[in-house]
Each structure stands twice: as C-alpha cells, then as structure tokens.
Enzyme design. Structure first.
Site, PDB file in Angstrom:
ATOM      1  N   LEU A   1       0.760  -1.284  -0.091  1.00 44.86           N
ATOM      2  CA  LEU A   1      -0.081   0.048   0.052  1.00 44.86           C
ATOM      3  C   LEU A   1       0.927   1.290   0.117  1.00 44.86           C
ATOM      4  O   LEU A   1       1.811   1.503   0.615  1.00 44.86           O
ATOM      5  CB  LEU A   1      -0.940  -0.072   1.053  1.00 44.86           C
ATOM      6  CG  LEU A   1      -1.645  -1.255   1.247  1.00 44.86           C
ATOM      7  CD1 LEU A   1      -2.869  -0.841   2.509  1.00 44.86           C
ATOM      8  CD2 LEU A   1      -2.746  -1.486   0.241  1.00 44.86           C
TER       9      LEU A   1
ATOM     10  N   GLY B   1      -1.651   6.234  -2.649  1.00 41.80           N
ATOM     11  CA  GLY B   1      -2.820   6.163  -3.249  1.00 41.80           C
ATOM     12  C   GLY B   1      -3.921   5.319  -2.808  1.00 41.80           C
ATOM     13  O   GLY B   1      -5.120   5.653  -2.596  1.00 41.80           O
ATOM     14  N   HIS B   2      -3.518   4.066  -2.379  1.00 42.81           N
ATOM     15  CA  HIS B   2      -4.294   3.543  -1.773  1.00 42.81           C
ATOM     16  C   HIS B   2      -4.937   4.362  -0.431  1.00 42.81           C
ATOM     17  O   HIS B   2      -6.243   3.838  -0.318  1.00 42.81           O
ATOM     18  CB  HIS B   2      -3.585   2.096  -1.048  1.00 42.81           C
ATOM     19  CG  HIS B   2      -3.074   1.398  -2.335  1.00 42.81           C
ATOM     20  ND1 HIS B   2      -1.679   1.016  -2.291  1.00 42.81           N
ATOM     21  CD2 HIS B   2      -3.769   0.379  -3.352  1.00 42.81           C
ATOM     22  CE1 HIS B   2      -1.610   0.339  -3.309  1.00 42.81           C
ATOM     23  NE2 HIS B   2      -2.688  -0.178  -3.917  1.00 42.81           N
TER      24      HIS B   2
ATOM     25  N   GLN C   1      -8.593   6.288 -10.305  1.00 44.44           N
ATOM     26  CA  GLN C   1      -8.672   6.647 -11.598  1.00 44.44           C
ATOM     27  C   GLN C   1      -7.334   6.162 -12.633  1.00 44.44           C
ATOM     28  O   GLN C   1      -7.419   6.061 -13.657  1.00 44.44           O
ATOM     29  CB  GLN C   1      -8.843   7.977 -11.860  1.00 44.44           C
ATOM     30  CG  GLN C   1      -8.798   8.780 -13.160  1.00 44.44           C
ATOM     31  CD  GLN C   1      -9.847   8.054 -14.338  1.00 44.44           C
ATOM     32  OE1 GLN C   1     -10.926   7.949 -13.809  1.00 44.44           O
ATOM     33  NE2 GLN C   1      -9.470   8.026 -15.603  1.00 44.44           N
ATOM     34  N   LYS C   2      -6.354   5.860 -11.566  1.00 42.04           N
ATOM     35  CA  LYS C   2      -4.867   5.478 -12.126  1.00 42.04           C
ATOM     36  C   LYS C   2      -5.479   4.175 -13.068  1.00 42.04           C
ATOM     37  O   LYS C   2      -4.493   4.096 -14.257  1.00 42.04           O
ATOM     38  CB  LYS C   2      -4.205   5.151 -10.935  1.00 42.04           C
ATOM     39  CG  LYS C   2      -2.785   4.103 -11.207  1.00 42.04           C
ATOM     40  CD  LYS C   2      -1.695   4.870 -11.872  1.00 42.04           C
ATOM     41  CE  LYS C   2      -0.729   4.277 -11.631  1.00 42.04           C
ATOM     42  NZ  LYS C   2      -0.724   2.546 -12.413  1.00 42.04           N
ATOM     43  N   ASP C   3      -6.144   3.428 -12.595  1.00 39.10           N
ATOM     44  CA  ASP C   3      -6.394   2.226 -13.584  1.00 39.10           C
ATOM     45  C   ASP C   3      -7.692   2.395 -14.181  1.00 39.10           C
ATOM     46  O   ASP C   3      -8.680   1.813 -13.870  1.00 39.10           O
ATOM     47  CB  ASP C   3      -6.503   0.782 -12.714  1.00 39.10           C
ATOM     48  CG  ASP C   3      -5.364   0.574 -11.990  1.00 39.10           C
ATOM     49  OD1 ASP C   3      -4.267   0.011 -12.660  1.00 39.10           O
ATOM     50  OD2 ASP C   3      -4.963   0.924 -10.783  1.00 39.10           O
TER      51      ASP C   3
ATOM     52  N   SER D   1       2.512   3.961  -7.483  1.00 38.68           N
ATOM     53  CA  SER D   1       2.082   2.615  -8.036  1.00 38.68           C
ATOM     54  C   SER D   1       2.851   1.767  -7.125  1.00 38.68           C
ATOM     55  O   SER D   1       4.161   1.860  -6.950  1.00 38.68           O
ATOM     56  CB  SER D   1       2.286   2.438  -9.550  1.00 38.68           C
ATOM     57  OG  SER D   1       2.510   0.936  -9.563  1.00 38.68           O
TER      58      SER D   1
END
Ligand code: AMP
Length: 307
Positions: free
Chosen positions: A38, A41-42, A154-156, A191
């Site tokens: 983690l 972002g997480h 939104q990254k993915d 990431s």
C-alpha cells in the site's frame, strides 16, 4: 483507544470475514480492493471511503487469475506489516487478506466474468485475459464483503470503466466511486510497481506523466494537438518503450475523431527497464479544455460534433 486508531480485524478465511462482518455495528460498508504494497494512492481511497461510509473493509489479495504466465506475480512486493500500519492509521475496520485457495477453493474457476470487447483493447491487448481475471475477483469480493460501495482509482482507468460496466450490466447492488490519481511531487503516478524502478529508470519513467501533462495543456486545440504534444515528450525518451499513447472516448475507448469536443481519456503505457507502467489523464477537449481529476458522471454521453 478510539475507533480511528484501533488495529483492524484481520480475516484470512471466509468464516473469519463473515464473523468480523457480523460484528460491525449498523451502517454502510465500503470496500477498497488492493493487491497490497500500500502507498498514498491506496490511503487516499481508504480516506474517501472512510469519509462516506460507516465501515471500511480493505482487501489485500494478489489475484493469480489476472496475471499472465510471464508477468510479475512472483516478484510482486509483499509488505503486510507496513500495509497494516496504513490500515490502522486510516481507521480501517477489517482487512481481508485471503490466500488463493480461500478465494478459489476449487482451483481455477471454470466460470468467469467476461469483460467483453472493452476488455480486449489497450491493457487487455497487452495482457490477454487480465480483465476477466479482475472482474471475476472483484465480483467475488463484492459478494464476500457485502459492501454497498466500492472505491477504485482513476489510475487504472480501463479497470474502473469495466467495473462500472460490470456493476451496471450485471446489476450488482453497489455504488462505484472513483478517486483521482495520487502522484509523487514530480508527477510520477504512485504505484506498487514503482519499487521495481532503479534510480535511472525512475528518471526515465517521468516522461509518461510529463507527456500526459503536455497533452492536457494542448487540450483546447483539439485531438491532434493533444496527441502531438504528448508524443513529442515521449520521443525524447528512447529508454521508455512505449506500448501505446491514445486519446480515446471515456466509455467506448475508441480513438476520438478530430471534430470531437468533450471529455476524453489520454492514456499511456510502456516499459521502463523491467517494469511495465501505465498512466492516464482525463481531459476536456476543446474550449476551456485541460486536465480533469476524474470524469463527470455522464462523461462522453452527450458529446456532439461542433458545427
Ligand atoms: P492495486 O493494489 O495496484 O491493485 O490498486 C488497488 C486500488 O488502488 C485500485 O483501485 C487502483 O486504481 C488504486 N490505485 C493504485 N494506485 C493509485 C494512485 N496512484 N492513485 C489513486 N489510486 C490508485
């Protein structure tokens, strides 16, 4: 101890999850699905979930179904103790961290959720079967956690789109919430895979977010200007092996034509050293154009050609 600092209950089996779930007081349950390792972002997904739901379940599961035979499943970073620290700090109620035999007790499931044609382009073209594996586990984790809302980055972008489609097409009773991409100060999208990058890889990797930014800065001028501006950054970095750079419609993922005005997805993928990286930026194309944090709810549905 306040609820915010209590260590989350760790559930490893279905029974432990059901027990921990039953022990929650009344109120909405949100889920944040992760593969562990983690980062901020997480943490941002968890914060958003916390802000809106009574309870938050974080799942940590490296799903073998979504990794190809030559992909990085075996070397993927595993940092459970650090992950627990983040979950504790963010006030998570339950961490569900099963092994594959818990999620797939009969081995490889014969029945899977098909991502359909949208799962065959972009990331799906580079990673055949990836999105069927993602949707199958997301569907199962929604059932197992019984969450009424689920938070995704939104990254993915393609994953998020496909999960929204699955929820709508298969009538999952869950609210899907998207969270803007969290970046390092220099623009690199956070990431778990960034830990693979050497110091020089990391410098090279910056061209991805810089290309997206250059594209977004040209958004007022239209699709070809956006593509040209982004490409001009990438061509200056031959050590980034670009798989694709596209400007596509937010819901069909088809290249937008030159007349297009409205919301579009500028997405890039490439290999830097031994690491495959993806990044994207939602943009508004045309007058007042530029970068967006996330798409509006009706993105791409009412776009019409300009006369
Ligand atoms: P992963 O552990 O990489 O499968 O990611 C779990 C969730 O966190 C997914 O919904 C991702 O889109 C989201 N996520 C990963 N990186 C970021 C980031 N930099 N910003 C926002 N969300 C992210």
């Amino acid at each position: 101890m306040t609820t915010e600092t209590a260590t989350p209950v760790v559930a490893r089996t279905r029974d432990e999850l059901a027990e921990a779930r039953a022990a929650l007081t009344a109120g909405d349950v949100a889920v944040v699905m992760t593969m562990g390792a983690l980062h901020h972002g997480h943490a941002q997904l968890i914060k958003q979930a916390r802000a809106r739901a009574e309870h938050v379940i974080v799942t940590i599961f490296l799903n073998p179904l979504q990794f190809g035979p030559r992909e990085d499943l075996s070397r993927y970073p595993r940092t459970f103790d650090d992950d627990m620290e983040i979950c504790t700090r963010e006030g998570v109620d339950i961490v569900f961290a099963p092994t594959p035999d818990v999620v797939y007790p009969d081995g490889d499931p014969g029945v899977r959720i098909s991502a359909g044609p949208l799962g065959a382009v972009l990331e799906g073209q580079a990673r055949p079967g990836h999105f069927d594996g993602v949707l199958t586990v997301v569907g199962k984790l929604l059932h197992l956690t019984g969450a009424s809302s689920a938070y995704f980055g939104q990254k993915d972008a393609q994953q998020l789109l496909l999960i929204r489609r699955m929820v709508r097409d298969l009538d999952f009773p869950v609210d899907v919430v998207s969270v803007p991409t969290v970046r390092e100060e220099d623009g690199l999208a956070m990431s778990s895979r960034n830990t693979y990058l050497t110091a020089s890889d990391r410098e090279v990797a910056l061209c991805l977010s810089q290309a997206l930014k250059a594209g977004a800065d040209a958004a007022a001028e239209g699709p070809s200007a956006i593509r040209r501006a982004a490409r001009s950054v990438l061509v200056k970095e031959p050590l980034a092996l670009i798989d694709y750079l596209v400007l596509v419609h937010p819901t069909t993922l088809e290249d937008v034509p030159e007349w297009y005005r409205g919301e579009a997805l500028l997405a890039v993928a490439g290999r830097v050293g031994t690491t495959r990286l993806i990044d994207n930026m939602p943009v508004r194309v045309g007058p007042g154009g530029g970068a967006l944090q996330v798409f509006s709810e009706h993105a791409g549905r009412h776009e019409a050609p300009v006369e």
